[in-house]
Design a protein around this motif. Structure first.
Motif, mmCIF file in Angstrom:
data_model
loop_
_atom_site.group_PDB
_atom_site.id
_atom_site.type_symbol
_atom_site.label_atom_id
_atom_site.label_comp_id
_atom_site.label_asym_id
_atom_site.label_seq_id
_atom_site.Cartn_x
_atom_site.Cartn_y
_atom_site.Cartn_z
ATOM 1 N N ALA A 73 0.824 -1.208 0.000
ATOM 2 C CA ALA A 73 0.000 0.000 0.000
ATOM 3 C C ALA A 73 0.857 1.256 0.000
ATOM 4 O O ALA A 73 0.318 2.369 -0.059
ATOM 5 N N GLY A 74 2.177 1.104 0.026
ATOM 6 C CA GLY A 74 3.111 2.201 -0.132
ATOM 7 C C GLY A 74 3.768 2.200 -1.495
ATOM 8 O O GLY A 74 4.856 2.740 -1.668
ATOM 9 N N SER A 324 -6.950 -1.181 -0.358
ATOM 10 C CA SER A 324 -7.565 -0.809 -1.637
ATOM 11 C C SER A 324 -6.546 -0.957 -2.761
ATOM 12 O O SER A 324 -5.718 -0.056 -2.992
ATOM 13 N N PRO A 325 -6.538 -2.085 -3.483
ATOM 14 C CA PRO A 325 -5.654 -2.216 -4.648
ATOM 15 C C PRO A 325 -5.976 -1.161 -5.705
ATOM 16 O O PRO A 325 -7.114 -0.697 -5.810
ATOM 17 N N SER A 326 -4.985 -0.795 -6.480
ATOM 18 C CA SER A 326 -5.131 0.305 -7.434
ATOM 19 C C SER A 326 -5.590 -0.178 -8.808
ATOM 20 O O SER A 326 -5.424 -1.351 -9.176
ATOM 21 N N GLN A 327 -6.131 0.767 -9.578
ATOM 22 C CA GLN A 327 -6.429 0.481 -10.980
ATOM 23 C C GLN A 327 -5.132 0.223 -11.744
ATOM 24 O O GLN A 327 -5.105 -0.568 -12.689
ATOM 25 N N ASN A 328 -4.038 0.851 -11.323
ATOM 26 C CA ASN A 328 -2.739 0.612 -11.944
ATOM 27 C C ASN A 328 -2.401 -0.872 -11.913
ATOM 28 O O ASN A 328 -1.932 -1.443 -12.908
ATOM 29 N N LEU A 329 -2.614 -1.509 -10.751
ATOM 30 C CA LEU A 329 -2.356 -2.940 -10.624
ATOM 31 C C LEU A 329 -3.328 -3.744 -11.462
ATOM 32 O O LEU A 329 -2.927 -4.673 -12.179
ATOM 33 N N VAL A 330 -4.602 -3.421 -11.400
ATOM 34 C CA VAL A 330 -5.611 -4.177 -12.148
ATOM 35 C C VAL A 330 -5.306 -4.136 -13.642
ATOM 36 O O VAL A 330 -5.445 -5.145 -14.355
ATOM 37 N N ASP A 331 -4.857 -2.976 -14.144
ATOM 38 C CA ASP A 331 -4.530 -2.855 -15.564
ATOM 39 C C ASP A 331 -3.354 -3.731 -15.971
ATOM 40 O O ASP A 331 -3.177 -4.034 -17.155
ATOM 41 N N ALA A 332 -2.510 -4.118 -15.004
ATOM 42 C CA ALA A 332 -1.329 -4.922 -15.318
ATOM 43 C C ALA A 332 -1.675 -6.363 -15.657
ATOM 44 O O ALA A 332 -0.881 -7.063 -16.302
ATOM 45 N N ALA A 499 2.052 -10.040 -6.178
ATOM 46 C CA ALA A 499 1.376 -8.860 -5.621
ATOM 47 C C ALA A 499 1.107 -9.030 -4.128
ATOM 48 O O ALA A 499 0.696 -10.089 -3.666
ATOM 49 N N PHE A 500 1.373 -7.988 -3.378
ATOM 50 C CA PHE A 500 1.146 -7.903 -1.931
ATOM 51 C C PHE A 500 1.963 -8.922 -1.141
ATOM 52 O O PHE A 500 1.620 -9.270 -0.026
ATOM 53 N N GLU A 501 3.085 -9.354 -1.718
ATOM 54 C CA GLU A 501 4.027 -10.217 -1.010
ATOM 55 C C GLU A 501 5.325 -9.475 -0.690
ATOM 56 O O GLU A 501 6.367 -10.090 -0.455
ATOM 57 N N GLU A 502 5.289 -8.147 -0.702
ATOM 58 C CA GLU A 502 6.417 -7.280 -0.346
ATOM 59 C C GLU A 502 7.580 -7.387 -1.328
ATOM 60 O O GLU A 502 8.751 -7.377 -0.931
ATOM 61 N N HIS A 503 7.266 -7.447 -2.609
ATOM 62 C CA HIS A 503 8.305 -7.403 -3.641
ATOM 63 C C HIS A 503 8.273 -6.103 -4.438
ATOM 64 O O HIS A 503 9.324 -5.578 -4.802
ATOM 65 N N ARG A 504 7.094 -5.589 -4.735
ATOM 66 C CA ARG A 504 6.966 -4.442 -5.624
ATOM 67 C C ARG A 504 7.771 -3.238 -5.116
ATOM 68 O O ARG A 504 8.451 -2.570 -5.897
ATOM 69 N N PHE A 505 7.705 -2.955 -3.843
ATOM 70 C CA PHE A 505 8.402 -1.810 -3.256
ATOM 71 C C PHE A 505 9.889 -1.859 -3.594
ATOM 72 O O PHE A 505 10.485 -0.856 -4.005
ATOM 73 N N TRP A 506 10.501 -3.032 -3.425
ATOM 74 C CA TRP A 506 11.943 -3.173 -3.621
ATOM 75 C C TRP A 506 12.278 -3.368 -5.087
ATOM 76 O O TRP A 506 13.347 -2.912 -5.535
ATOM 77 N N ASP A 507 11.419 -4.037 -5.844
ATOM 78 C CA ASP A 507 11.682 -4.227 -7.275
ATOM 79 C C ASP A 507 11.781 -2.891 -8.000
ATOM 80 O O ASP A 507 12.672 -2.687 -8.831
ATOM 81 N N LEU A 508 10.858 -1.976 -7.723
ATOM 82 C CA LEU A 508 10.876 -0.679 -8.402
ATOM 83 C C LEU A 508 12.173 0.070 -8.113
ATOM 84 O O LEU A 508 12.673 0.816 -8.975
#
Length: 575
Positions: A73-74, A324-332, A499-508
């Motif tokens: 969510a961050g 609240s998951p984002s539309q950005n994620l849903v579009d992926a 998703a939501f497994e604490e990878h996206r924050f560090w991957d980016l």
């Protein structure tokens, strides 16, 4: 697990209220003394095993870990449904050295100290030699994992080895270089692999031992560490932030670091045992399965359902919908044929956006539901369609907490599609799982110009997900896809699979794309019901918040109180 507090205090003065006198205690009365902990008469090492169990508490728990919210969510993948939550500091530019909701510094070094105490004393206890061997390796793994958690946040940090500091020691330690920290973590993983319980030996890894650290966890940590080290931010990333030094990465880029990452993933795969589960959703609901390498164990509960499911159901299935998951994620998520929804040949329909999509979408996110129980489109929960349209039961637009994006988090929750109440479920946060290793392998293969082999790893994940193979059996992946396009494909596959497994924050951050990805709009969806017979809706993308990312956020700030009491501890650039 029993958690004890081991204090440095040698004396404690207690005032006895109402007694008119004072009692002097020579030591804390609620802890074990050293001679009790490492008791030479304790042949079963019962007390020492409790000390080890306490070390397991230092393994991060990804469920609602940052101020009651998922770390994701961050990122651009979601927001907390409640406003003014600390996890949004990472996307609104308000992180500082005095305000970091996930600093992790003090917690890690407290845990590292306890590991060193355990390793220095466990041989005094006359327990079974094989058991002690396992315990030492488990403790060393936890220490290596804590160092990894520090390094991915800050870059190089002080390495203290096996030393146990006292109040008389000089604690003004300098940071080790990034390279030295990577080498230390990798060498620790290599050293403990032979001494950890082997998953394929039933005597070593019984059902009662599930959740203990197995050999695969050390190989998985090594794979993740070397993948990060090979990535653009750390692999000779240069002046990403003015003032960056060898504390923040390798000064020079070396493509052979990708080879090390590839070899580490291959080493894990060669060890065998782990496989993809046939069902994506079941991975997160079965305590023991061949895809989970290591998970943070918990008793069965309904916590995730009550905190994250849609808000519109009454007791006995009340839920708070806090994510609240984002539309950005849903579009992926691609369509059911594996094509991006922006592809001209996609089957995606803007007026029916949840039909014909990658099945992982509805396993990850609650969407607005239509259709019937036998022919659903979108999400169903507790025997009804999820109502995320304006004024619907799950988005009532009243004063209570509700989704900010038009979606709720579905991943990790039990299957209550047709139930009327929740029952206890297995909720164990995955620290490492086999799908991540395959994605690590794919990324390293592609960077080493072995793109066709990388594609086979993605095909395996898409086949398991339920995406259609197509006449060419490529699951929506174009023939002859380039290395650059495959890199984007792998990155997107990591986003939706993990998703939501604490990878996206560090991957980016490790990919050095956060400046573009986390600067800009985080979107949701506004759904309006236009008719009930037949049921129709309109869907309009809406702005939820504008994300802000500054380059200095590639490395988090060392805590202010640490840099002020230790002047040898260099702060990260920009802070």
């Amino acid at each position: 697990m029993l958690k004890k507090r081991y204090l440095l205090l040698t004396g404690l003065v207690l005032s006895l209220a109402g007694s008119g006198c004072k009692r002097i205690e020579t030591e804390p009365v609620d802890i074990y003394r050293e001679d009790t902990l490492w008791d030479v008469q304790d042949r079963n090492a019962n007390v020492a095993s409790q000390f080890l169990n306490d070390l397991y508490n230092y393994i991060p728990n990804g469920f609602a870990r940052v101020g009651g919210n998922f770390f994701d969510a961050g990122t651009d993948d979601g927001v907390p449904s409640r406003t003014t939550q600390s996890v949004e500091f990472y996307t609104n530019g308000t992180i500082s050295s005095t305000s970091n909701p996930d600093a992790y510094w003090g917690n890690s070094y407290a845990g590292i100290r306890k590991v060193n105490i355990f390793l220095a004393n466990i041989d005094k206890v006359p327990a079974n030699a094989e058991t002690v061997k396992w315990w030492k390796a488990e403790a060393r793994f936890i220490r290596a994992l804590m160092y990894f958690e520090l390094v991915k946040r800050y870059g190089g940090v002080p390495l203290i080895g096996d030393q146990i500091f006292t109040l008389q020691d000089d604690l003004s330690l300098s940071r080790n270089t990034y390279s030295e920290c990577v080498d230390y973590i990798v060498k620790e993983c290599d050293a403990i692999v032979p001494d950890l319980r082997k998953e394929t030996i039933a005597r070593e890894y019984t059902d009662n031992d599930w959740g203990r650290i197995p050999r695969g966890a050390a190989l998985a940590l090594k794979s993740r560490m070397l993948l990060y080290a090979a990535s653009p931010l750390f692999n000779g990333g240069g002046q990403v932030v003015p003032g960056s030094t060898d504390l923040n990465g390798y000064p020079n880029a070396d493509p052979m670091r990708w080879q090390k990452a590839l070899d580490a993933a291959q080493e894990f795969l060669n060890a065998g045992y782990y496989t993809l589960r046939p069902s994506f959703s079941s991975v997160f609901l079965e305590r023991k399965n061949t895809e989970i390498i290591l998970a943070k164990q918990a008793v069965t509960n309904t916590t995730l359902e009550t905190t994250n499911a849609p808000v519109g159901s009454a007791a006995p299935a009340n839920s708070q919908g806090l994510t609240s998951p984002s539309q950005n994620l849903v579009d992926a998520f691609p369509d059911a044929n594996g094509r991006p929804i922006t592809d001209p040949a996609t089957s995606y329909q803007a007026n029916n956006p949840y039909a014909g999509r990658d099945p992982r979408l509805l396993a990850t996110v609650f969407t607005n539901g239509t259709g019937t129980s036998t022919s659903p489109v979108g999400s169903r929960w507790l025997g009804r369609n999820v109502e995320l349209f304006e004024g619907g039961r799950d988005k009532p637009n009243t004063n209570g907490v509700q989704t900010r994006t038009g979606y709720y988090l579905r991943k990790f929750l039990g299957d209550f599609t047709s139930s009327s109440a929740y029952t206890n479920q297995t909720h164990n946060f995955p620290i490492f799982r086999f799908a991540e290793i395959k994605l690590n392998f794919a990324e390293a293969l592609n960077e080493r110009d072995r793109t066709p082999e990388a594609i086979t790893q993605i095909i395996d994940l898409r086949r398991r997900a339920g995406i259609q193979a197509g006449t060419d059996n490529r699951f929506g992946i174009p023939a002859g896809i380039s290395k650059d396009a495959t890199r984007d494909l792998i990155r997107n596959e990591r986003r939706i699979e993990l998703a939501f497994e604490e990878h996206r924050f560090w991957d980016l951050r490790r990919w050095r794309i956060a400046e573009t990805t986390l600067n800009g709009p985080l979107n949701g969806i506004k759904i309006v019901r236009t008719a009930t017979m037949p049921l129709t809706f309109t869907y309009e993308r809406t702005l939820v918040t504008n994300m802000v990312f500054q380059p200095k956020l590639y490395y988090l700030p060392l805590p202010y109180d640490e840099t002020t009491k230790n002047l040898n501890l260099m702060q990260n650039p920009g802070w």
